[in-house]
Motif scaffolding. Structure first.
Motif, mmCIF file in Angstrom:
data_model
loop_
_atom_site.group_PDB
_atom_site.id
_atom_site.type_symbol
_atom_site.label_atom_id
_atom_site.label_comp_id
_atom_site.label_asym_id
_atom_site.label_seq_id
_atom_site.Cartn_x
_atom_site.Cartn_y
_atom_site.Cartn_z
ATOM 1 N N THR A 4 -21.766 3.472 37.976
ATOM 2 C CA THR A 4 -21.446 3.439 39.402
ATOM 3 C C THR A 4 -21.253 4.842 39.953
ATOM 4 O O THR A 4 -21.611 5.129 41.098
ATOM 5 N N ARG A 5 -20.712 5.743 39.140
ATOM 6 C CA ARG A 5 -20.550 7.119 39.586
ATOM 7 C C ARG A 5 -21.909 7.796 39.764
ATOM 8 O O ARG A 5 -22.136 8.513 40.745
ATOM 9 N N ALA A 6 -22.833 7.541 38.840
ATOM 10 C CA ALA A 6 -24.167 8.111 38.957
ATOM 11 C C ALA A 6 -24.876 7.572 40.201
ATOM 12 O O ALA A 6 -25.566 8.319 40.911
ATOM 13 N N ALA A 7 -24.702 6.283 40.478
ATOM 14 C CA ALA A 7 -25.312 5.691 41.665
ATOM 15 C C ALA A 7 -24.749 6.310 42.937
ATOM 16 O O ALA A 7 -25.486 6.609 43.883
ATOM 17 N N ALA A 8 -23.430 6.516 42.968
ATOM 18 C CA ALA A 8 -22.786 7.109 44.143
ATOM 19 C C ALA A 8 -23.249 8.547 44.351
ATOM 20 O O ALA A 8 -23.522 8.970 45.490
ATOM 21 N N ASP A 9 -23.347 9.308 43.270
ATOM 22 C CA ASP A 9 -23.779 10.702 43.384
ATOM 23 C C ASP A 9 -25.215 10.799 43.883
ATOM 24 O O ASP A 9 -25.564 11.723 44.622
ATOM 25 N N ALA A 10 -26.053 9.851 43.473
ATOM 26 C CA ALA A 10 -27.470 9.905 43.844
ATOM 27 C C ALA A 10 -27.740 9.422 45.257
ATOM 28 O O ALA A 10 -28.758 9.773 45.858
ATOM 29 N N ALA A 11 -26.831 8.629 45.815
ATOM 30 C CA ALA A 11 -27.042 8.091 47.162
ATOM 31 C C ALA A 11 -26.951 9.205 48.198
ATOM 32 O O ALA A 11 -26.022 10.012 48.166
ATOM 33 N N PRO A 12 -27.875 9.266 49.145
ATOM 34 C CA PRO A 12 -27.836 10.331 50.142
ATOM 35 C C PRO A 12 -26.744 10.157 51.188
ATOM 36 O O PRO A 12 -26.308 11.138 51.808
ATOM 37 N N THR A 13 -26.285 8.913 51.410
ATOM 38 C CA THR A 13 -25.284 8.664 52.446
ATOM 39 C C THR A 13 -24.345 7.549 52.020
ATOM 40 O O THR A 13 -24.660 6.733 51.152
ATOM 41 N N VAL A 14 -23.183 7.496 52.674
ATOM 42 C CA VAL A 14 -22.215 6.420 52.448
ATOM 43 C C VAL A 14 -21.245 6.379 53.629
ATOM 44 O O VAL A 14 -21.027 7.388 54.309
ATOM 45 N N ARG A 15 -20.702 5.208 53.859
ATOM 46 C CA ARG A 15 -19.599 5.069 54.813
ATOM 47 C C ARG A 15 -18.335 4.753 54.027
ATOM 48 O O ARG A 15 -18.330 3.884 53.158
ATOM 49 N N LEU A 16 -17.276 5.462 54.336
ATOM 50 C CA LEU A 16 -16.012 5.330 53.620
ATOM 51 C C LEU A 16 -14.916 5.001 54.635
ATOM 52 O O LEU A 16 -14.761 5.706 55.633
ATOM 53 N N SER A 17 -14.188 3.915 54.386
ATOM 54 C CA SER A 17 -13.120 3.530 55.320
ATOM 55 C C SER A 17 -11.917 3.016 54.544
ATOM 56 O O SER A 17 -12.047 2.452 53.457
ATOM 57 N N GLY A 18 -10.743 3.229 55.120
ATOM 58 C CA GLY A 18 -9.514 2.776 54.473
ATOM 59 C C GLY A 18 -8.441 3.836 54.550
ATOM 60 O O GLY A 18 -8.427 4.664 55.475
ATOM 61 N N THR A 19 -7.539 3.824 53.582
ATOM 62 C CA THR A 19 -6.393 4.734 53.605
ATOM 63 C C THR A 19 -6.343 5.605 52.362
ATOM 64 O O THR A 19 -6.723 5.183 51.269
ATOM 65 N N VAL A 20 -5.875 6.813 52.561
ATOM 66 C CA VAL A 20 -5.634 7.752 51.470
ATOM 67 C C VAL A 20 -4.237 8.321 51.654
ATOM 68 O O VAL A 20 -3.898 8.809 52.747
ATOM 69 N N ALA A 65 -4.675 4.652 42.153
ATOM 70 C CA ALA A 65 -3.474 4.602 41.321
ATOM 71 C C ALA A 65 -2.258 5.061 42.115
ATOM 72 O O ALA A 65 -2.370 5.857 43.049
ATOM 73 N N GLY A 66 -1.098 4.535 41.738
ATOM 74 C CA GLY A 66 0.152 4.980 42.355
ATOM 75 C C GLY A 66 0.291 4.621 43.816
ATOM 76 O O GLY A 66 0.949 5.348 44.571
ATOM 77 N N HIS A 67 -0.321 3.512 44.243
ATOM 78 C CA HIS A 67 -0.237 3.072 45.646
ATOM 79 C C HIS A 67 -0.701 4.168 46.601
ATOM 80 O O HIS A 67 -0.129 4.368 47.672
ATOM 81 N N ALA A 68 -1.760 4.886 46.189
ATOM 82 C CA ALA A 68 -2.234 6.027 46.974
ATOM 83 C C ALA A 68 -3.375 5.669 47.908
ATOM 84 O O ALA A 68 -4.143 6.543 48.320
ATOM 85 N N GLY A 69 -3.491 4.382 48.249
ATOM 86 C CA GLY A 69 -4.474 3.992 49.248
ATOM 87 C C GLY A 69 -5.530 3.035 48.725
ATOM 88 O O GLY A 69 -5.709 2.877 47.511
ATOM 89 N N THR A 70 -6.219 2.394 49.665
ATOM 90 C CA THR A 70 -7.314 1.475 49.362
ATOM 91 C C THR A 70 -8.506 1.841 50.225
ATOM 92 O O THR A 70 -8.372 2.033 51.443
ATOM 93 N N LEU A 71 -9.666 1.944 49.604
ATOM 94 C CA LEU A 71 -10.863 2.383 50.312
ATOM 95 C C LEU A 71 -12.024 1.433 50.065
ATOM 96 O O LEU A 71 -12.151 0.856 48.972
ATOM 97 N N ARG A 72 -12.862 1.287 51.078
ATOM 98 C CA ARG A 72 -14.091 0.507 50.958
ATOM 99 C C ARG A 72 -15.274 1.431 51.175
ATOM 100 O O ARG A 72 -15.235 2.314 52.037
ATOM 101 N N PHE A 73 -16.333 1.192 50.407
ATOM 102 C CA PHE A 73 -17.551 1.976 50.501
ATOM 103 C C PHE A 73 -18.685 1.044 50.930
ATOM 104 O O PHE A 73 -18.860 -0.038 50.370
ATOM 105 N N SER A 74 -19.453 1.465 51.922
ATOM 106 C CA SER A 74 -20.528 0.626 52.447
ATOM 107 C C SER A 74 -21.654 1.510 52.962
ATOM 108 O O SER A 74 -21.575 2.746 52.928
ATOM 109 N N ASP A 75 -22.707 0.862 53.461
ATOM 110 C CA ASP A 75 -23.849 1.563 54.067
ATOM 111 C C ASP A 75 -24.441 2.622 53.143
ATOM 112 O O ASP A 75 -24.913 3.672 53.600
ATOM 113 N N TRP A 76 -24.425 2.326 51.839
ATOM 114 C CA TRP A 76 -25.008 3.274 50.888
ATOM 115 C C TRP A 76 -26.491 3.474 51.196
ATOM 116 O O TRP A 76 -27.256 2.528 51.320
ATOM 117 N N GLY A 77 -26.883 4.739 51.341
ATOM 118 C CA GLY A 77 -28.289 5.074 51.540
ATOM 119 C C GLY A 77 -28.817 4.864 52.942
ATOM 120 O O GLY A 77 -30.000 5.128 53.188
#
Length: 248
Positions: free
Chosen positions: A57-73, A213-225
């Motif tokens: 999954t990390r290799a797929a994410a690195d290779a994708a040219p674009t992504v949408r990231l939403s949520g909390t950090v 980890a450590g209740h440091a947020g929840t994120l969603r990833f979408s619109d890959w590529g």
């Protein structure tokens, strides 16, 4: 044909029909659960060891040219709510922290920040600055501390490097379905205390949801590529702040 022969034929026909019904019923029961393979029709990553799933999954994410990231950090005791679209040469979107929302736009190495009067009132406290900067793009100098702090929110590689990491011993936590109906495999670090990551079982094994980890947020990833463009704002919508930008 004799009556005896006709009777035998009718009995044989009934037996054939009963056998067909029995086979059909068994197939239906099997299809409703039982021994059905949860990875049937998937990309197959659900059958891999957790460490291999994370690597895939990390290799797929690195290779994708674009992504949408939403949520909390959550970082340094502060919660940031993000909705960012990122690509290799820039990014754009909104960030909310402590009730103030601002937009970020990066085109290559040029970073712009846009906010309303409430944001500038909170960070600057100057009525003159508020009127000048309200609703305008402010170009952030690369040597300004604000550049280092805010540019990371627009940098795909920086964000993924910092976020897509589970801590502790990896384990699989079953098959799931995300909010859009996509089938996923979940992996965890230290039984969830080190974070959880849901990986798509359909198509490319992109990460879809991360609980840090450590209740440091929840994120969603979408619109890959999915392609989008970032362009510098027109000069009429851009102002020079004239001094060091506030970062609080």
């Amino acid at each position: 044909m004799t009556a005896i022969a006709q009777g035998r034929t009718r009995r044989a026909t009934r037996m054939t029909a009963l056998c067909a019904l029995a086979v059909t019923g068994l197939a239906a029961l099997t299809g409703c659960g039982g021994d059905e393979d949860p990875d049937a029709g998937t990309n197959g990553v659900g059958k891999l060891p957790p460490a291999r799933i994370q690597a895939k999954t990390r290799a797929a994410a690195d290779a994708a040219p674009t992504v949408r990231l939403s949520g909390t950090v959550v970082t340094s005791g502060r919660t940031y709510t993000l909705d960012m679209r990122l690509k290799d040469d820039g990014g754009t979107g909104s960030v909310t922290s402590q009730g103030a929302t601002f937009r970020l736009l990066r085109v290559g190495q040029e970073l712009y920040l846009k906010a309303d009067a409430d944001f500038w009132d909170h960070t600057d406290g100057s009525d003159g600055a508020t009127g000048k900067l309200d609703g305008k793009y402010v170009k952030v100098p690369q040597g300004d501390p604000a550049y280092k702090k805010f540019s990371g929110f627009t940098d795909k590689d920086v964000l993924l490097d910092g976020l897509l990491t589970l801590h502790g011993t990896l384990a699989a936590d079953g098959h799931h379905t995300d909010g859009s109906g996509t089938r996923t495999i979940r992996i965890t670090g230290d039984k969830g205390s080190g974070g959880t990551l849901d990986v798509s079982l359909q198509g490319t094994p992109y990460p879809l949801r991360l609980v840090r980890a450590g209740h440091a947020g929840t994120l969603r990833f979408s619109d890959w590529g999915e392609n989008f463009t970032v362009t510098e704002p027109p000069a009429s919508e851009t102002v020079d702040y004239g001094k060091q930008l506030p970062t609080s």
